[in-house]
Each structure stands twice: as C-alpha cells, then as structure tokens.
Design a protein around this motif. Structure first.
Motif, mmCIF file in Angstrom:
data_model
loop_
_atom_site.group_PDB
_atom_site.id
_atom_site.type_symbol
_atom_site.label_atom_id
_atom_site.label_comp_id
_atom_site.label_asym_id
_atom_site.label_seq_id
_atom_site.Cartn_x
_atom_site.Cartn_y
_atom_site.Cartn_z
ATOM 1 N N PHE A 1 43.901 51.713 45.397
ATOM 2 C CA PHE A 1 44.263 50.275 45.297
ATOM 3 C C PHE A 1 45.959 50.525 45.329
ATOM 4 N N LEU A 2 46.492 51.468 44.802
ATOM 5 C CA LEU A 2 48.048 51.432 44.788
ATOM 6 C C LEU A 2 48.356 51.686 46.392
ATOM 7 N N LEU A 3 47.780 52.497 47.099
ATOM 8 C CA LEU A 3 47.747 52.655 48.471
ATOM 9 C C LEU A 3 47.591 51.281 49.406
ATOM 10 N N ILE A 4 46.624 50.647 48.887
ATOM 11 C CA ILE A 4 46.159 49.482 49.510
ATOM 12 C C ILE A 4 47.544 48.674 49.408
ATOM 13 N N HIS A 5 47.902 48.241 48.045
ATOM 14 C CA HIS A 5 49.204 47.581 47.834
ATOM 15 C C HIS A 5 50.082 47.867 48.827
ATOM 16 N N GLU A 6 50.565 49.310 48.900
ATOM 17 C CA GLU A 6 51.529 49.484 49.901
ATOM 18 C C GLU A 6 51.408 49.406 51.292
ATOM 19 N N ILE A 7 50.242 49.317 51.618
ATOM 20 C CA ILE A 7 49.720 49.266 53.207
ATOM 21 C C ILE A 7 49.879 47.713 53.452
ATOM 22 N N MET B 1 45.682 50.458 36.738
ATOM 23 C CA MET B 1 44.811 51.179 36.022
ATOM 24 C C MET B 1 44.172 50.493 34.912
ATOM 25 N N ILE B 2 44.861 49.644 34.392
ATOM 26 C CA ILE B 2 44.350 48.763 33.231
ATOM 27 C C ILE B 2 43.516 47.819 33.838
ATOM 28 N N GLY B 3 43.417 47.133 34.901
ATOM 29 C CA GLY B 3 42.206 46.473 35.414
ATOM 30 C C GLY B 3 41.282 47.147 35.740
ATOM 31 N N ILE B 4 41.223 48.331 36.194
ATOM 32 C CA ILE B 4 40.024 48.975 36.726
ATOM 33 C C ILE B 4 39.331 49.614 35.248
ATOM 34 N N LEU B 5 39.988 49.987 34.346
ATOM 35 C CA LEU B 5 39.297 50.536 33.213
ATOM 36 C C LEU B 5 38.718 49.481 32.639
ATOM 37 N N HIS B 6 39.152 48.365 32.456
ATOM 38 C CA HIS B 6 38.311 47.226 31.620
ATOM 39 C C HIS B 6 37.389 46.518 32.481
ATOM 40 N N GLN C 1 19.381 45.190 41.234
ATOM 41 C CA GLN C 1 20.091 45.445 42.543
ATOM 42 C C GLN C 1 21.070 44.152 42.713
ATOM 43 N N ILE C 2 20.593 43.058 42.154
ATOM 44 C CA ILE C 2 21.578 41.742 42.455
ATOM 45 C C ILE C 2 22.585 41.967 41.547
ATOM 46 N N VAL C 3 22.242 42.508 40.352
ATOM 47 C CA VAL C 3 23.664 42.594 39.367
ATOM 48 C C VAL C 3 24.502 43.679 40.168
ATOM 49 N N ASN C 4 24.032 44.820 40.498
ATOM 50 C CA ASN C 4 24.893 45.723 41.041
ATOM 51 C C ASN C 4 25.684 45.124 42.167
ATOM 52 N N VAL C 5 25.125 44.458 43.132
ATOM 53 C CA VAL C 5 26.014 43.774 44.195
ATOM 54 C C VAL C 5 26.945 42.710 43.612
ATOM 55 N N PHE C 6 26.452 41.885 42.562
ATOM 56 C CA PHE C 6 27.478 41.013 41.938
ATOM 57 C C PHE C 6 28.651 41.697 41.406
ATOM 58 N N THR C 7 28.413 42.624 40.756
ATOM 59 C CA THR C 7 29.610 43.395 40.005
ATOM 60 C C THR C 7 30.723 43.979 41.322
ATOM 61 N N LYS C 8 29.970 44.327 42.244
ATOM 62 C CA LYS C 8 31.002 44.971 43.234
ATOM 63 C C LYS C 8 31.690 43.571 44.021
ATOM 64 N N PHE D 1 34.338 42.179 41.406
ATOM 65 C CA PHE D 1 35.492 43.158 41.483
ATOM 66 C C PHE D 1 36.689 42.699 42.088
ATOM 67 N N TYR D 2 36.289 42.070 43.438
ATOM 68 C CA TYR D 2 37.501 41.679 44.369
ATOM 69 C C TYR D 2 37.989 40.119 43.879
ATOM 70 N N PHE D 3 37.007 39.332 43.191
ATOM 71 C CA PHE D 3 37.244 38.133 42.861
ATOM 72 C C PHE D 3 38.146 38.010 41.374
ATOM 73 N N THR D 4 38.317 39.078 40.755
ATOM 74 C CA THR D 4 39.069 39.293 39.429
ATOM 75 C C THR D 4 40.201 40.020 39.763
ATOM 76 N N PRO D 5 41.094 39.748 38.746
ATOM 77 C CA PRO D 5 42.327 40.348 38.869
ATOM 78 C C PRO D 5 42.249 41.806 38.284
ATOM 79 N N VAL D 6 41.696 42.633 38.849
ATOM 80 C CA VAL D 6 41.733 44.121 38.542
ATOM 81 C C VAL D 6 42.843 44.923 39.228
#
Length: 225
Positions: A8-14, A28-33, A132-139, A142-147
């Motif tokens: 995601f650091l690379l995505i930021h730079e791109i 990293m703080i966002g990803i860990l928590h 499976q629904i929970v698995n998709v939800f968490t994925k 991830f993008y709608f939360t400031p990670v």
C-alpha cells in the motif's frame, strides 16, 4: 503486515497522494489493528462450528471458545506490534502519555467485534454461507476504513461534509483506528470527540443486542451443527 505495508505504500506513491509524515508507520498501524478486527470477526463467526465436538461433549459455557479466539488474535496483534518499534526508532518518535489510549481503543474494538460475532455465529449455525459473507464484508470494509490512509486525507476533499458525518457514524472502527494512529504518532486527532462518544454508544448497543440475541438462540443454534 510488512508485505501489506510495502504494497500500500507503493500504491500511495503510484497515486501520488499528498505528502504525509510517517507514512509507512501509519499504514502499518492501520493494517495491524484492522487485521485484529477482521481475524477476530471471522474466527468468532465460525467458533460454534469449529468447536462443535467439544461443545457437545464438555460441559462448559460456549462463550469460553469465543473468548479463546479473542485471546489468540490479541496475542497475534501483540507479537505483530513489535514490528512498529524499528519504525518508531527510525522516525525518532518518543512514547507519550497518549499511548495509554491505544489499549482503550483496542478494548473498544474487541467489544465491538464480540457483539458482531455473537450475531453472526448464531446465524452461521443455521446459514453456513454466513462465514463467506463475513469474509467478503471484511475485505470490502478494509477499503472503506482508514487502514492505508488517514482521515485527514478524506476530510473536506474526497467525501463531502454531509456524507463524512454519516461515514463516521456508520463506521465506529474508523474512529478507533484514528485514535490508535494519532496516539502512536502523537499527531492531532482529526475529528470531534463527539464522534468518539457516538462510536462508544454504538459499540455498547451492538454488544448488548448481540449478547441478548446470542443467549436466547445459542442452545437452538447448537442443534443445527
């Protein structure tokens, strides 16, 4: 966590997002928590099915297995948190009293995910697709939360003000992650403390409702396993 941070650091730079101090550490703080939240939620949803043999043979409160999952994911978080220390040394960040807010925010995330898991674990016993629904939800969440980004990046720019209020109300996890990130980095908390109160109330309500639903349905749910 390191691989996700570099990705995601690379995505930021791109994407050439605005300059942000401590960016690798912030990501990293966002990803860990968030990983702690997602892993606890997914394991909590499946805990009845995963421990069905023990539940049927051993006379123990079923909640013991749910709390055991929380203990496992919490220890994983503690071990992964060690990866933050080299970056904090590199950026010459000294611990402050605000670090005391980090375990409080983690506790709030734990209460939130326990409340959600008590709902979904019962539903999963009847509807096996719930995992499976929970698995998709968490994925998706991830993008709608400031990670891999911070709230500062979307305030007054990416999201209109009227929708930003709704976003924070609908996503208490975003508030808790921001508390953790700003406490570790010793930066300004970007939103009003009113949103913290709202997040706390929402978390408590979800936990109470989830606990009530779970205790009413747990014996019936075991019959479906």
């Amino acid at each position: 966590p390191l691989a996700m941070t570099f990705t995601f650091l690379l995505i930021h730079e791109i994407l050439r997002s605005p300059a942000e101090p401590y960016r690798p550490l912030s990501i990293m703080i966002g990803i860990l928590h968030y990983s702690f939240f997602a892993m606890t939620f997914k394991r909590g949803t499946l805990f009845l099915e995963s421990n069905v043999r023990l539940i049927q043979k051993v006379s123990l409160p079923k909640e013991v297995f749910l709390l055991g999952n929380v203990g496992f994911t919490f220890m994983t978080l503690l071990l992964n948190t060690l990866a933050l220390i080299p970056l904090m040394i590199y950026y010459e960040l000294m611990p402050t009293y605000r670090l005391l807010l980090v375990p409080v925010a983690i506790f709030c995330i734990t209460i939130l995910v326990l409340g959600l898991s008590m709902f979904t674990s019962i539903l999963h016993a009847k509807l096996r697709d719930m995992g499976q629904i929970v698995n998709v939800f968490t994925k998706v969440a991830f993008y709608f939360t400031p990670v891999f980004y911070s709230l500062d990046m979307i305030i007054d720019s990416r999201i209109p003000a009227e929708y930003f209020h709704a976003y924070l109300i609908a996503n208490p996890l975003a508030v808790y992650l921001s508390i953790i990130r700003t406490s570790i980095l010793d930066t300004t908390f970007p939103i009003s403390t009113d949103y913290v109160i709202i997040a706390l109330v929402e978390t408590l309500v979800i936990y109470i409702l989830g606990s009530y639903y779970y205790h009413r349905k747990k014996d019936q749910a075991v019959k479906y396993l």
